[in-house]
Design a protein around this motif. Sequence first.
Motif, PDB file in Angstrom:
ATOM      1  N   ARG A 146     -96.586 -14.570 -50.183  1.00 18.92           N
ATOM      2  CA  ARG A 146     -97.275 -15.649 -49.472  1.00 18.92           C
ATOM      3  C   ARG A 146     -98.550 -15.161 -48.786  1.00 18.92           C
ATOM      4  NH1 ARG A 146     -92.355 -19.287 -46.849  1.00 18.92           N
ATOM      5  NH2 ARG A 146     -91.821 -20.367 -48.795  1.00 18.92           N
ATOM      6  N   GLU A 147     -98.523 -13.931 -48.274  1.00 21.64           N
ATOM      7  CA  GLU A 147     -99.720 -13.402 -47.621  1.00 21.64           C
ATOM      8  C   GLU A 147    -100.864 -13.255 -48.615  1.00 21.64           C
ATOM      9  OE1 GLU A 147     -99.131  -9.879 -45.414  1.00 21.64           O
ATOM     10  OE2 GLU A 147     -97.617 -10.726 -44.079  1.00 21.64           O
ATOM     11  N   ALA A 148    -100.553 -12.839 -49.859  1.00 25.23           N
ATOM     12  CA  ALA A 148    -101.590 -12.714 -50.875  1.00 25.23           C
ATOM     13  C   ALA A 148    -102.190 -14.073 -51.213  1.00 25.23           C
ATOM     14  CB  ALA A 148    -101.023 -12.059 -52.134  1.00 25.23           C
ATOM     15  N   PHE A 149    -101.348 -15.094 -51.361  1.00 29.34           N
ATOM     16  CA  PHE A 149    -101.842 -16.429 -51.674  1.00 29.34           C
ATOM     17  C   PHE A 149    -102.709 -16.981 -50.542  1.00 29.34           C
ATOM     18  CE2 PHE A 149     -98.235 -16.806 -54.774  1.00 29.34           C
ATOM     19  CZ  PHE A 149     -99.014 -17.094 -55.883  1.00 29.34           C
ATOM     20  N   ALA A 150    -102.395 -16.597 -49.296  1.00 27.62           N
ATOM     21  CA  ALA A 150    -103.112 -17.139 -48.142  1.00 27.62           C
ATOM     22  C   ALA A 150    -104.330 -16.308 -47.751  1.00 27.62           C
ATOM     23  CB  ALA A 150    -102.158 -17.221 -46.942  1.00 27.62           C
ATOM     24  N   HIS A 151    -104.560 -15.193 -48.440  1.00 28.78           N
ATOM     25  CA  HIS A 151    -105.620 -14.268 -48.036  1.00 28.78           C
ATOM     26  C   HIS A 151    -106.996 -14.905 -48.173  1.00 28.78           C
ATOM     27  CE1 HIS A 151    -107.822 -10.540 -47.480  1.00 28.78           C
ATOM     28  NE2 HIS A 151    -106.680  -9.937 -47.187  1.00 28.78           N
ATOM     29  N   LYS A 152    -107.856 -14.675 -47.182  1.00 26.99           N
ATOM     30  CA  LYS A 152    -109.186 -15.296 -47.167  1.00 26.99           C
ATOM     31  C   LYS A 152    -110.087 -14.776 -48.290  1.00 26.99           C
ATOM     32  CE  LYS A 152    -111.038 -11.925 -43.851  1.00 26.99           C
ATOM     33  NZ  LYS A 152    -111.652 -11.747 -42.518  1.00 26.99           N
ATOM     34  N   LYS A 153    -109.759 -13.628 -48.876  1.00 31.50           N
ATOM     35  CA  LYS A 153    -110.573 -13.083 -49.962  1.00 31.50           C
ATOM     36  C   LYS A 153    -110.176 -13.622 -51.328  1.00 31.50           C
ATOM     37  CE  LYS A 153    -111.252  -8.793 -47.414  1.00 31.50           C
ATOM     38  NZ  LYS A 153    -110.849  -7.391 -47.294  1.00 31.50           N
ATOM     39  N   LEU A 154    -109.145 -14.461 -51.361  1.00 32.17           N
ATOM     40  CA  LEU A 154    -108.657 -15.002 -52.616  1.00 32.17           C
ATOM     41  C   LEU A 154    -109.336 -16.326 -52.941  1.00 32.17           C
ATOM     42  CD1 LEU A 154    -106.597 -15.174 -54.985  1.00 32.17           C
ATOM     43  CD2 LEU A 154    -105.069 -16.335 -53.388  1.00 32.17           C
ATOM     44  N   ASP A 155    -109.875 -16.420 -54.161  1.00 33.66           N
ATOM     45  CA  ASP A 155    -110.386 -17.676 -54.691  1.00 33.66           C
ATOM     46  C   ASP A 155    -109.421 -18.112 -55.789  1.00 33.66           C
ATOM     47  OD1 ASP A 155    -111.781 -19.812 -55.646  1.00 33.66           O
ATOM     48  OD2 ASP A 155    -113.496 -18.670 -56.395  1.00 33.66           O
ATOM     49  N   LEU A 156    -108.487 -18.992 -55.442  1.00 32.54           N
ATOM     50  CA  LEU A 156    -107.435 -19.405 -56.368  1.00 32.54           C
ATOM     51  C   LEU A 156    -107.895 -20.612 -57.168  1.00 32.54           C
ATOM     52  CD1 LEU A 156    -104.512 -19.335 -57.445  1.00 32.54           C
ATOM     53  CD2 LEU A 156    -103.858 -20.749 -55.478  1.00 32.54           C
ATOM     54  N   VAL A 157    -107.855 -20.485 -58.491  1.00 34.76           N
ATOM     55  CA  VAL A 157    -108.238 -21.577 -59.382  1.00 34.76           C
ATOM     56  C   VAL A 157    -107.075 -21.844 -60.321  1.00 34.76           C
ATOM     57  CG1 VAL A 157    -109.847 -22.365 -61.135  1.00 34.76           C
ATOM     58  CG2 VAL A 157    -110.660 -20.899 -59.275  1.00 34.76           C
ATOM     59  N   ILE A 158    -106.617 -23.096 -60.372  1.00 36.40           N
ATOM     60  CA  ILE A 158    -105.550 -23.475 -61.292  1.00 36.40           C
ATOM     61  C   ILE A 158    -106.194 -24.179 -62.469  1.00 36.40           C
ATOM     62  CG2 ILE A 158    -103.433 -24.805 -61.584  1.00 36.40           C
ATOM     63  CD1 ILE A 158    -102.913 -24.431 -58.612  1.00 36.40           C
ATOM     64  N   ASN A 159    -106.306 -23.477 -63.581  1.00 35.31           N
ATOM     65  CA  ASN A 159    -106.999 -24.012 -64.752  1.00 35.31           C
ATOM     66  C   ASN A 159    -106.621 -23.173 -65.955  1.00 35.31           C
ATOM     67  OD1 ASN A 159    -108.691 -25.524 -66.345  1.00 35.31           O
ATOM     68  ND2 ASN A 159    -110.601 -24.785 -65.440  1.00 35.31           N
ATOM     69  N   ASP A 160    -107.004 -23.622 -67.123  1.00 36.65           N
ATOM     70  CA  ASP A 160    -106.850 -22.847 -68.344  1.00 36.65           C
ATOM     71  C   ASP A 160    -107.734 -21.609 -68.250  1.00 36.65           C
ATOM     72  OD1 ASP A 160    -108.327 -22.486 -71.252  1.00 36.65           O
ATOM     73  OD2 ASP A 160    -106.153 -22.745 -71.398  1.00 36.65           O
ATOM     74  N   ASP A 161    -107.144 -20.421 -68.464  1.00 33.93           N
ATOM     75  CA  ASP A 161    -107.887 -19.171 -68.311  1.00 33.93           C
ATOM     76  C   ASP A 161    -109.123 -19.118 -69.194  1.00 33.93           C
ATOM     77  OD1 ASP A 161    -106.145 -17.911 -66.453  1.00 33.93           O
ATOM     78  OD2 ASP A 161    -104.737 -17.496 -68.067  1.00 33.93           O
ATOM     79  N   LYS A 162    -108.963 -19.487 -70.448  1.00 35.44           N
ATOM     80  CA  LYS A 162    -110.060 -19.424 -71.404  1.00 35.44           C
ATOM     81  C   LYS A 162    -111.205 -20.333 -70.984  1.00 35.44           C
ATOM     82  CE  LYS A 162    -110.906 -19.875 -76.378  1.00 35.44           C
ATOM     83  NZ  LYS A 162    -110.281 -20.228 -77.687  1.00 35.44           N
ATOM     84  N   ALA A 163    -110.881 -21.574 -70.631  1.00 33.56           N
ATOM     85  CA  ALA A 163    -111.907 -22.531 -70.233  1.00 33.56           C
ATOM     86  C   ALA A 163    -112.582 -22.105 -68.934  1.00 33.56           C
ATOM     87  CB  ALA A 163    -111.288 -23.916 -70.082  1.00 33.56           C
ATOM     88  N   GLU A 164    -111.802 -21.594 -67.981  1.00 39.33           N
ATOM     89  CA  GLU A 164    -112.357 -21.204 -66.694  1.00 39.33           C
ATOM     90  C   GLU A 164    -113.302 -20.024 -66.836  1.00 39.33           C
ATOM     91  OE1 GLU A 164    -113.259 -21.444 -62.783  1.00 39.33           O
ATOM     92  OE2 GLU A 164    -111.987 -22.850 -63.880  1.00 39.33           O
ATOM     93  N   LEU A 165    -112.907 -19.021 -67.587  1.00 38.03           N
ATOM     94  CA  LEU A 165    -113.756 -17.847 -67.763  1.00 38.03           C
ATOM     95  C   LEU A 165    -115.028 -18.221 -68.506  1.00 38.03           C
ATOM     96  CD1 LEU A 165    -113.951 -14.816 -67.244  1.00 38.03           C
ATOM     97  CD2 LEU A 165    -112.802 -14.427 -69.422  1.00 38.03           C
ATOM     98  N   GLU A 166    -114.912 -19.097 -69.493  1.00 37.25           N
ATOM     99  CA  GLU A 166    -116.061 -19.499 -70.300  1.00 37.25           C
ATOM    100  C   GLU A 166    -117.120 -20.220 -69.467  1.00 37.25           C
ATOM    101  OE1 GLU A 166    -116.682 -21.197 -74.820  1.00 37.25           O
ATOM    102  OE2 GLU A 166    -114.958 -21.860 -73.655  1.00 37.25           O
ATOM    103  N   LYS A 167    -116.689 -21.024 -68.511  1.00 36.83           N
ATOM    104  CA  LYS A 167    -117.646 -21.829 -67.747  1.00 36.83           C
ATOM    105  C   LYS A 167    -118.241 -21.087 -66.554  1.00 36.83           C
ATOM    106  CE  LYS A 167    -114.761 -24.212 -64.320  1.00 36.83           C
ATOM    107  NZ  LYS A 167    -114.248 -25.523 -63.874  1.00 36.83           N
ATOM    108  N   ARG A 168    -117.621 -19.959 -66.138  1.00 36.52           N
ATOM    109  CA  ARG A 168    -118.132 -19.239 -64.973  1.00 36.52           C
ATOM    110  C   ARG A 168    -119.488 -18.627 -65.285  1.00 36.52           C
ATOM    111  NH1 ARG A 168    -114.576 -19.913 -60.555  1.00 36.52           N
ATOM    112  NH2 ARG A 168    -115.823 -18.307 -59.585  1.00 36.52           N
ATOM    113  N   LYS A 169    -120.425 -18.751 -64.368  1.00 35.64           N
ATOM    114  CA  LYS A 169    -121.767 -18.206 -64.572  1.00 35.64           C
ATOM    115  C   LYS A 169    -121.863 -16.755 -64.097  1.00 35.64           C
ATOM    116  CE  LYS A 169    -124.433 -22.493 -64.467  1.00 35.64           C
ATOM    117  NZ  LYS A 169    -123.298 -23.373 -64.739  1.00 35.64           N
TER     118      LYS A 169
END
Length: 330
Positions: A146-169
């Motif tokens: 739970r501490e890892a999920f709540a960490h301020k340095k975490l940017d949590l994205v719930i999405n298809d890995d392939k689609a998410e990586l492809e669209k990231r700039k």
Amino acid sequence: MGEAPKLLYINGFPKYGHDETDHHLITNNYDHDIPWYEEVIDDDLKWSFALNSVLHKGISDYQEIALLDTKRFGKALVIDGKMPSAEMDEFIYHECLIHPPLLCHPNPKRVFIMGGGEGSATRESLKHNQVIEVVDFCKKYLITNREAFAHKKLDLVINDDKAELEKRKEKFDIIVGDLADPVEGGPCYQLYTKSFYENILKPKLNENDIFVTQAGPAGILTHREVFTSIYNTIKQVFKYVIVYTTHVPSFADTWGWVMASDQPLFIGSEEMDKRIKERINGELLYLTGDWFHSSTTMNKTLSQSLQNETHVYTEENARFIPGHGVAYRL
């Protein structure tokens, strides 16, 4: 002490829908008073765990997910009938997955994690003081992370890995494949293909890039299922490729990882131990410089199999480990 790396964590599990009884998950063949979880290792081999209880089950359009309380290994996550993580020994798998690439990189700042829904890969990454940034199911039921999920340095994205990586700039210093095993009918096999590595993943890496992925069973009898193929596929895309293995008790086998870069990956044991002391907050339970270098030495059979492997993983010519995803049954 350097500034911690930026970690982007991508949850590879689609959000599950409703609970559903799975008659293939729990068996009572051994003792009518004790429920058992039974995992198919191969067509003629099964691996069984006595249970205290089934804590939760969920199903999505793509994967079945369960959390079991086992008598031997504590809480265990099960995805499509395969156990990717058990409480008692998950530190072995996750230390091996996360720390070698971050330690081999001269100064990792941004990390992209594909998969890893239970949060353990995130937890290990956040031990590195260089990283500055970094599911409903695991956030709710896996209390230890739970501490890892709540960490301020975490940017949590719930999405298809392939689609998410492809669209990231932006680009990343480390990309981690903490993915489910490639099973027939499962959602993850496309993330082990040459086209994915070459056209989507590699362009998102910086010059001193490192990519690491779990690569399935690497035992003397199981390494040709997908391990050697994943290695050979990655070798077509990156200039420097290292494999390493170790035994994971709850997996009932030796497991393999593949690490790759266009820059030389090798650092000496003493330098790795030095970086562990300088970069990591807290104590590692498994990995040392000497151990890591010993883990990259394969036995004769594995060495020959890796050298002689010709299969390249594609969408049309994929290899699978025993087991079936939801889509296969539908």
